[in-house]
Design a protein around this motif. Structure first.
Motif, PDB file in Angstrom:
ATOM      1  N   VAL A   7       0.939  -1.113   0.042  1.00 25.58           N
ATOM      2  CA  VAL A   7       0.062   0.106   0.026  1.00 25.58           C
ATOM      3  C   VAL A   7       0.912   1.267   0.057  1.00 25.58           C
ATOM      4  CG1 VAL A   7      -1.748   1.032   1.194  1.00 25.58           C
ATOM      5  CG2 VAL A   7      -1.903  -1.313   1.323  1.00 25.58           C
ATOM      6  N   SER A   8       0.847   2.136  -1.007  1.00 24.20           N
ATOM      7  CA  SER A   8       1.545   3.226  -1.217  1.00 24.20           C
ATOM      8  C   SER A   8       0.941   4.542  -0.453  1.00 24.20           C
ATOM      9  CB  SER A   8       1.891   3.508  -2.543  1.00 24.20           C
ATOM     10  OG  SER A   8       0.805   3.781  -3.553  1.00 24.20           O
ATOM     11  N   ALA A   9       1.764   5.545  -0.152  1.00 26.24           N
ATOM     12  CA  ALA A   9       1.219   6.707   0.361  1.00 26.24           C
ATOM     13  C   ALA A   9       2.111   7.665   0.121  1.00 26.24           C
ATOM     14  CB  ALA A   9       0.883   6.763   2.058  1.00 26.24           C
ATOM     15  N   GLU A  10       1.960   8.960  -0.058  1.00 28.40           N
ATOM     16  CA  GLU A  10       2.870  10.213  -0.178  1.00 28.40           C
ATOM     17  C   GLU A  10       3.244  10.640   0.985  1.00 28.40           C
ATOM     18  OE1 GLU A  10       4.117  10.883  -3.266  1.00 28.40           O
ATOM     19  OE2 GLU A  10       2.870   9.196  -3.975  1.00 28.40           O
ATOM     20  N   TYR A  11       4.625  11.012   1.262  1.00 30.73           N
ATOM     21  CA  TYR A  11       5.223  11.682   2.310  1.00 30.73           C
ATOM     22  C   TYR A  11       6.035  12.919   1.697  1.00 30.73           C
ATOM     23  CZ  TYR A  11       3.320   8.289   5.604  1.00 30.73           C
ATOM     24  OH  TYR A  11       2.332   7.515   6.212  1.00 30.73           O
ATOM     25  N   TYR A  12       6.128  13.856   2.507  1.00 31.25           N
ATOM     26  CA  TYR A  12       7.359  14.833   2.257  1.00 31.25           C
ATOM     27  C   TYR A  12       8.497  14.254   2.805  1.00 31.25           C
ATOM     28  CZ  TYR A  12       3.504  18.154   1.027  1.00 31.25           C
ATOM     29  OH  TYR A  12       2.303  18.724   0.266  1.00 31.25           O
ATOM     30  N   TYR A  13       9.600  15.027   2.114  1.00 30.76           N
ATOM     31  CA  TYR A  13      10.790  14.654   2.605  1.00 30.76           C
ATOM     32  C   TYR A  13      11.147  15.062   4.189  1.00 30.76           C
ATOM     33  CZ  TYR A  13      15.825  14.851   3.134  1.00 30.76           C
ATOM     34  OH  TYR A  13      17.072  14.816   3.439  1.00 30.76           O
ATOM     35  N   GLY A  14      11.507  14.431   4.860  1.00 24.86           N
ATOM     36  CA  GLY A  14      11.725  14.662   6.390  1.00 24.86           C
ATOM     37  C   GLY A  14      10.582  14.190   7.387  1.00 24.86           C
ATOM     38  N   GLU A  15       9.562  13.806   6.630  1.00 20.60           N
ATOM     39  CA  GLU A  15       8.401  13.506   7.518  1.00 20.60           C
ATOM     40  C   GLU A  15       8.627  12.076   7.853  1.00 20.60           C
ATOM     41  OE1 GLU A  15       3.723  14.717   6.512  1.00 20.60           O
ATOM     42  OE2 GLU A  15       4.875  14.032   4.839  1.00 20.60           O
ATOM     43  N   ARG A  16       7.941  11.860   9.108  1.00 25.58           N
ATOM     44  CA  ARG A  16       7.915  10.445   9.872  1.00 25.58           C
ATOM     45  C   ARG A  16       6.812   9.652   9.131  1.00 25.58           C
ATOM     46  NH1 ARG A  16       9.055  13.212  14.443  1.00 25.58           N
ATOM     47  NH2 ARG A  16      11.299  12.880  15.290  1.00 25.58           N
ATOM     48  N   VAL A  17       7.029   8.288   8.989  1.00 23.79           N
ATOM     49  CA  VAL A  17       5.886   7.718   8.481  1.00 23.79           C
ATOM     50  C   VAL A  17       4.901   6.967   9.555  1.00 23.79           C
ATOM     51  CG1 VAL A  17       5.357   5.538   7.373  1.00 23.79           C
ATOM     52  CG2 VAL A  17       7.317   6.888   6.727  1.00 23.79           C
ATOM     53  N   LEU A  18       3.693   7.068   9.152  1.00 22.98           N
ATOM     54  CA  LEU A  18       2.674   6.675  10.484  1.00 22.98           C
ATOM     55  C   LEU A  18       2.783   5.262  10.484  1.00 22.98           C
ATOM     56  CD1 LEU A  18      -0.504   8.713   9.307  1.00 22.98           C
ATOM     57  CD2 LEU A  18       1.228   9.237  11.238  1.00 22.98           C
ATOM     58  N   ARG A  19       2.964   4.757  11.685  1.00 23.78           N
ATOM     59  CA  ARG A  19       2.848   3.232  11.957  1.00 23.78           C
ATOM     60  C   ARG A  19       1.780   2.644  11.504  1.00 23.78           C
ATOM     61  NH1 ARG A  19       5.946   0.264  15.257  1.00 23.78           N
ATOM     62  NH2 ARG A  19       6.629   2.231  16.455  1.00 23.78           N
TER      63      ARG A  19
END
Length: 207
Positions: A7-19
């Motif tokens: 499952v893919s999701a978009e994040y900004y550089y430097g963000e933490r990934v939601l567990r």
């Protein structure tokens, strides 16, 4: 883009990934699986959701610890032992079946039920699995019991037969008994009786 378990999701550089929710892997016949951690697919390094940040496209893969499944093996439904999947069963002592009036019983082998088909269990080759064997059943061979038949005459033993098995004919004595005649009565031997029934050596069998 961060991909977790497909499952893919978009994040900004430097963000933490939601567990994500703790993933589940269904057990199979051999193993049960317990979630351990997420690792970066590209490097194999563990991902720390509390501290790691996104620096580029990342794929996280769940890793699981495995535990070999254990199965109960029943010996005739009386004794139970636990074995790992793929383990060989320790051969138990031969069971004993008490003799009855007709037969003596000798242990032959253990067998199990493979979807309605009874098969002999090979302790040197066969290994434990789900519903295999489940229960091992002892198999005995029956052998008719043997007896020595006494031929009685006037309360005393006149002769004995050779050892005869149940279901076999009894060997008739080679000589006939005699009873002393009196002044008024002459006795003639007419045959051997079992209770009130005359014994037919040609047809009757030991029961």
């Amino acid at each position: 883009t961060v991909v977790i378990d497909g499952v893919s999701a978009e994040y900004y550089y430097g963000e933490r990934v939601l567990r994500p929710a703790t993933p589940v892997k269904q057990p199979d016949e051999q193993n049960t699986y317990y979630f351990d951690k997420y690792v970066v697919e590209q490097t194999g390094e563990e991902w720390n959701f509390a501290t790691d940040i996104v620096t580029g496209d990342t794929t996280l893969v769940a890793q699981f610890k495995t535990r070999t499944n254990k199965y109960l093996v029943s010996f005739g439904g009386i004794r139970f032992e636990e074995y790992d999947y793929g383990e060989k069963i320790v051969r138990p002592d031969d069971p004993v079946r008490e003799a009855d009036d007709r037969n003596e019983y000798y242990f032959d082998h253990w067998e199990w039920d493979d979807n309605g088909i009874r098969k002999e269990w090979d302790f040197d080759v066969d290994t434990v699995g789900e519903n295999k064997p489940g229960t091992l059943y002892p198999v005995f061979t029956a052998q008719a019991r043997s007896y020595v038949v006494s031929f009685m005459n006037g309360g005393a033993e006149f002769a004995t037969s050779s050892r005869t098995r149940v279901g076999e004919k009894i060997e008739e004595p080679q000589t006939q008994p005699e009873k002393q005649s009196t002044a008024s009565t002459v006795y003639t031997f007419i045959g051997w009786y079992n209770g009130n029934e005359a014994w037919d050596f040609e047809n009757d069998v030991l029961e």
